[in-house]
Design a protein around this motif. Structure first.
Motif, PDB file in Angstrom:
ATOM      1  N   THR A 143      -6.449  -3.038  -5.815  1.00  0.00           N
ATOM      2  CA  THR A 143      -6.350  -1.591  -5.990  1.00  0.00           C
ATOM      3  C   THR A 143      -7.727  -0.963  -5.785  1.00  0.00           C
ATOM      4  N   ARG A 193       0.240   3.761  -6.140  1.00  0.00           N
ATOM      5  CA  ARG A 193      -0.457   3.368  -4.910  1.00  0.00           C
ATOM      6  C   ARG A 193      -0.238   4.417  -3.817  1.00  0.00           C
ATOM      7  N   TRP A 237      -4.065  -0.830 -13.273  1.00  0.00           N
ATOM      8  CA  TRP A 237      -4.820  -0.574 -12.045  1.00  0.00           C
ATOM      9  C   TRP A 237      -6.149  -1.322 -12.024  1.00  0.00           C
TER      10      TRP A 237
END
Length: 283
Positions: free
Chosen positions: A276, A162, A270
């Motif tokens: 995300t 991230r 992800w």
């Protein structure tokens, strides 16, 4: 060793050493459903004499909901030791086509401290086509004690991924197909968004090899440059579930690029999350 890469061996090299003490041969074949191949079944039908089968679905963190999550060093040692593998061995890994899942096993052994690990050029498909010895007999192994020397710095987790996406502090190289990367093809796993991480560059695993062997260095270098990867800067590799990302790692290391890490959760992690960022298109 095979020409132009310090991490591969050819069929002649391996065949000459089949019964050499201290050599472990590992069939690490694993396939996507679309490939319609079964690595374990193919191993039982025929394999290189002396080879053991490394189940890439089984050698994973049992507490992780994700496929192919790297196990901790103790789990890894408890899995490969009974296969007769020692950290002092020279290890040669292969898969069917040559450069698909074998790099994942190569990467795992190296991240666990075994640097004398190599990949067989052309894989088992070429080995058979060249008329080299095969057997269906189960390999007799003497269980070993495997001592792992884990390098956690080579692995990226979700929290760090991230930060990397937010800051752009590292380049991201994605090994999935162009369609999956751009979002024009669905992911093979249900409930997962298509597309890619912002800023990622696409280097499909299929583009890294020709006839089952890693491309020569000059062509690899051009491939990365054309994809927009600066080989003087850090790179994080990614893919669908952490398997084929290791092929990019192999290519980078072959070019002398050592400032690279692998995002182990990859798109299976992800793409399955709701918070995300995901983009579509070629860039």
């Amino acid at each position: 060793m095979a020409e132009d890469s310090p991490f591969t061996v050819d069929g002649d090299w391996l065949q000459q050493r089949l019964e050499q003490p201290g050599l472990s041969i590992v069939d690490a074949s694993w396939y996507l459903p679309a490939q319609k191949r079964d690595g374990a079944a193919e191993y039982k039908a025929a394999h290189i004499p002396g080879a053991v089968f490394l189940d890439q679905d089984a050698i994973s963190d049992k507490d992780s909901p994700l496929p192919h999550t790297l196990p901790d060093p103790l789990e890894f040692a408890q899995f490969v030791g009974p296969l007769g593998i020692s950290a002092d061995d020279t290890i040669v890994v292969y898969d069917g086509p040559g450069l698909f899942s074998a790099p994942r096993a190569w990467w795992m052994f190296r991240v666990m401290g075994v640097f004398q690990t190599y990949i067989l050029d052309g894989g088992f498909d070429r080995w058979k086509a060249e008329g080299r010895p095969v057997t269906s007999e189960p390999t007799k192994v003497a269980p070993n004690v495997f001592h792992a020397d884990f390098d956690a710095e080579r692995v990226v987790d979700l929290a760090e991924m991230r930060r990397i996406v937010d800051t752009g502090q590292s380049q991201i190289a994605d090994a999935r197909s162009a369609g999956r990367f751009s979002g024009t093809e669905p992911e093979p796993r249900a409930g997962m968004r298509s597309g890619h991480m912002p800023g990622a560059k696409n280097i499909p695993v299929s583009s890294l090899a020709e006839n089952g062997a890693l491309l020569p260095k000059a062509r690899l270098r051009k491939l990365f440059e054309d994809a927009g990867i600066d080989l003087s800067k850090p790179v994080v590799t990614s893919c669908g579930s952490g398997v084929t990302a290791a092929a990019i790692t192999l290519a980078l290391e072959t070019l002398g690029h050592t400032d690279n890490r692998l995002y182990d959760g990859s798109w299976a992690e992800w793409g399955a999350l709701s918070d995300t960022p995901v983009v579509t298109g070629k860039e």
